[in-house]
Design a protein around this motif. Structure first.
Motif, PDB file in Angstrom:
ATOM      1  N   GLY A   3      85.852 -11.444 -13.907  1.00 57.54           N
ATOM      2  CA  GLY A   3      84.689 -11.680 -14.747  1.00 57.54           C
ATOM      3  C   GLY A   3      84.979 -11.555 -16.233  1.00 57.54           C
ATOM      4  N   GLN A   4      86.061 -10.852 -16.572  1.00 50.80           N
ATOM      5  CA  GLN A   4      86.404 -10.689 -17.989  1.00 50.80           C
ATOM      6  C   GLN A   4      86.842 -12.008 -18.621  1.00 50.80           C
ATOM      7  OE1 GLN A   4      85.721  -7.849 -19.588  1.00 50.80           O
ATOM      8  NE2 GLN A   4      84.900  -7.230 -17.604  1.00 50.80           N
ATOM      9  N   LYS A   5      87.329 -12.923 -17.805  1.00 54.80           N
ATOM     10  CA  LYS A   5      87.767 -14.227 -18.300  1.00 54.80           C
ATOM     11  C   LYS A   5      86.623 -15.236 -18.359  1.00 54.80           C
ATOM     12  CE  LYS A   5      92.343 -13.592 -16.267  1.00 54.80           C
ATOM     13  NZ  LYS A   5      93.258 -14.064 -15.233  1.00 54.80           N
ATOM     14  N   ALA A   6      85.444 -14.820 -17.903  1.00 52.80           N
ATOM     15  CA  ALA A   6      84.310 -15.731 -17.818  1.00 52.80           C
ATOM     16  C   ALA A   6      83.637 -15.918 -19.169  1.00 52.80           C
ATOM     17  CB  ALA A   6      83.299 -15.197 -16.798  1.00 52.80           C
ATOM     18  N   GLY A  48      76.400  -9.571 -16.092  1.00 55.02           N
ATOM     19  CA  GLY A  48      76.347  -9.690 -17.538  1.00 55.02           C
ATOM     20  C   GLY A  48      76.146 -11.115 -18.016  1.00 55.02           C
ATOM     21  N   GLY A  49      75.632 -11.998 -17.142  1.00 55.29           N
ATOM     22  CA  GLY A  49      75.390 -13.380 -17.554  1.00 55.29           C
ATOM     23  C   GLY A  49      76.657 -14.150 -17.852  1.00 55.29           C
ATOM     24  N   ARG A  50      77.681 -13.961 -17.032  1.00 54.51           N
ATOM     25  CA  ARG A  50      78.969 -14.634 -17.244  1.00 54.51           C
ATOM     26  C   ARG A  50      79.211 -15.666 -16.140  1.00 54.51           C
ATOM     27  NH1 ARG A  50      83.050 -11.578 -20.184  1.00 54.51           N
ATOM     28  NH2 ARG A  50      82.061  -9.826 -21.211  1.00 54.51           N
ATOM     29  N   ALA A  51      79.950 -16.733 -16.499  1.00 50.79           N
ATOM     30  CA  ALA A  51      80.255 -17.792 -15.529  1.00 50.79           C
ATOM     31  C   ALA A  51      81.640 -18.377 -15.791  1.00 50.79           C
ATOM     32  CB  ALA A  51      79.204 -18.888 -15.593  1.00 50.79           C
ATOM     33  N   VAL A 108      80.407 -23.810 -20.323  1.00 51.11           N
ATOM     34  CA  VAL A 108      81.549 -23.235 -19.615  1.00 51.11           C
ATOM     35  C   VAL A 108      82.693 -24.249 -19.538  1.00 51.11           C
ATOM     36  CG1 VAL A 108      82.312 -22.129 -17.480  1.00 51.11           C
ATOM     37  CG2 VAL A 108      79.936 -21.841 -18.255  1.00 51.11           C
ATOM     38  N   ALA A 109      83.854 -23.834 -19.983  1.00 47.43           N
ATOM     39  CA  ALA A 109      85.039 -24.691 -19.908  1.00 47.43           C
ATOM     40  C   ALA A 109      85.505 -24.773 -18.454  1.00 47.43           C
ATOM     41  CB  ALA A 109      86.155 -24.126 -20.781  1.00 47.43           C
ATOM     42  N   VAL A 110      85.866 -25.968 -18.032  1.00 43.93           N
ATOM     43  CA  VAL A 110      86.465 -26.142 -16.708  1.00 43.93           C
ATOM     44  C   VAL A 110      87.934 -25.750 -16.852  1.00 43.93           C
ATOM     45  CG1 VAL A 110      87.015 -27.770 -14.869  1.00 43.93           C
ATOM     46  CG2 VAL A 110      84.864 -27.998 -16.143  1.00 43.93           C
ATOM     47  N   GLU A 111      88.346 -24.752 -16.072  1.00 41.95           N
ATOM     48  CA  GLU A 111      89.717 -24.262 -16.193  1.00 41.95           C
ATOM     49  C   GLU A 111      90.710 -25.323 -15.719  1.00 41.95           C
ATOM     50  OE1 GLU A 111      90.069 -20.299 -14.546  1.00 41.95           O
ATOM     51  OE2 GLU A 111      88.140 -19.729 -15.424  1.00 41.95           O
ATOM     52  N   ALA A 112      91.903 -25.270 -16.275  1.00 40.47           N
ATOM     53  CA  ALA A 112      92.930 -26.276 -15.992  1.00 40.47           C
ATOM     54  C   ALA A 112      93.215 -26.369 -14.490  1.00 40.47           C
ATOM     55  CB  ALA A 112      94.211 -25.945 -16.746  1.00 40.47           C
ATOM     56  N   PRO A 149      91.950 -30.954 -21.998  1.00 48.00           N
ATOM     57  CA  PRO A 149      91.252 -29.964 -22.825  1.00 48.00           C
ATOM     58  C   PRO A 149      89.888 -30.490 -23.255  1.00 48.00           C
ATOM     59  CG  PRO A 149      93.510 -30.276 -23.588  1.00 48.00           C
ATOM     60  CD  PRO A 149      93.246 -31.341 -22.565  1.00 48.00           C
ATOM     61  N   GLY A 150      88.949 -29.576 -23.402  1.00 45.20           N
ATOM     62  CA  GLY A 150      87.615 -29.962 -23.841  1.00 45.20           C
ATOM     63  C   GLY A 150      86.672 -30.322 -22.707  1.00 45.20           C
ATOM     64  N   LEU A 151      87.097 -30.135 -21.463  1.00 45.57           N
ATOM     65  CA  LEU A 151      86.246 -30.417 -20.306  1.00 45.57           C
ATOM     66  C   LEU A 151      85.279 -29.241 -20.148  1.00 45.57           C
ATOM     67  CD1 LEU A 151      85.996 -32.648 -18.196  1.00 45.57           C
ATOM     68  CD2 LEU A 151      87.633 -31.418 -16.788  1.00 45.57           C
ATOM     69  N   ILE A 152      84.011 -29.480 -20.494  1.00 47.39           N
ATOM     70  CA  ILE A 152      83.010 -28.408 -20.535  1.00 47.39           C
ATOM     71  C   ILE A 152      81.770 -28.845 -19.768  1.00 47.39           C
ATOM     72  CG2 ILE A 152      81.454 -27.136 -22.086  1.00 47.39           C
ATOM     73  CD1 ILE A 152      83.654 -27.255 -24.170  1.00 47.39           C
ATOM     74  N   ALA A 153      81.115 -27.868 -19.125  1.00 46.67           N
ATOM     75  CA  ALA A 153      79.867 -28.141 -18.416  1.00 46.67           C
ATOM     76  C   ALA A 153      78.779 -27.206 -18.931  1.00 46.67           C
ATOM     77  CB  ALA A 153      80.054 -27.951 -16.916  1.00 46.67           C
TER      78      ALA A 153
END
Length: 196
Positions: free
Chosen positions: A160-163, A133-136, A115-119, A80-84
């Motif tokens: 994209g809704q989960k981005a 919409g500027g989502r990643a 952006v969180a790196v997903e598990a 958890p907490g892996l973010i870029a």
């Protein structure tokens, strides 16, 4: 004397145990490739994108994915907490109805997101997916973006809704960041010489 030898062996064994235990605990990561994919449609492209301030390439019209950029360090095991820090510029292609007139492109926007790196269970390539919409989103996978086993499916209209929603920025890098890049470049050129 015998007690000293036993004590020496016990201390040495314990020391070796501590060393290897700490070595195994450390996760220095493994090198992975970065691949960008956009879900913006055939009239758009990502002019450039960056992960943690490193240039990762561009993504042509239609989305596909840019060539693999190597290498980034990724922890072997997700935590958890892996973010870029992801930054990107979106352009809209303006196609002329007259074949002789070349197409042009206008900037839709520059974006930045944490952006969180997903598990993930196993390391693989690092895929950065861009949505309207500027989502990643960032996923890690051994399977290509078009593969059935890839975590984000092309046909999934809700992906994209989960981005993470990025914020619109006036430029990808601040004046201070650009000044720091120039200082680093000058320092490296002084240390290693000019390769041009």
């Amino acid at each position: 004397m015998r007690i000293l030898i036993i004590l020496f062996l016990a201390v040495t064994t314990f020391g070796v145990y501590l060393f290897f235990n700490e070595y195994i605990k450390k996760d220095n990561g493994i090198p992975v490739s970065v691949i960008g994919v956009h879900h913006l449609g055939s009239d758009y492209y990502i002019d450039s994108f960056y992960v943690d301030k490193y240039y990762e390439g561009n993504i042509g019209e239609g989305g596909g994915g840019n060539g693999m950029v190597c290498c980034r360090m990724l922890p072997r095991k997700w935590h958890p907490g892996l973010i870029a820090d992801v930054r990107w510029e979106v352009r809209h292609i303006i196609r002329s109805p007259i074949p002789e007139v070349p197409e042009t492109a206008e900037v839709v926007g520059d974006y930045r997101a944490q952006v969180a790196v997903e598990a993930y269970l196993e390391s693989g390539d690092l895929y950065v997916h861009f949505f309207p919409g500027g989502r990643a989103r960032i996923v890690v996978s051994d399977f290509s973006a078009s593969g059935k086993e890839h975590p984000i499916k092309w046909e999934d209209k809700q992906a994209g809704q989960k981005a993470t929603i990025g914020m619109s920025v006036s430029s990808l890098f601040t004046t201070e960041e650009l000044a720091e890049f120039n200082r680093e470049f000058d320092r490296d050129r002084a240390k290693y010489g000019d390769w041009r």
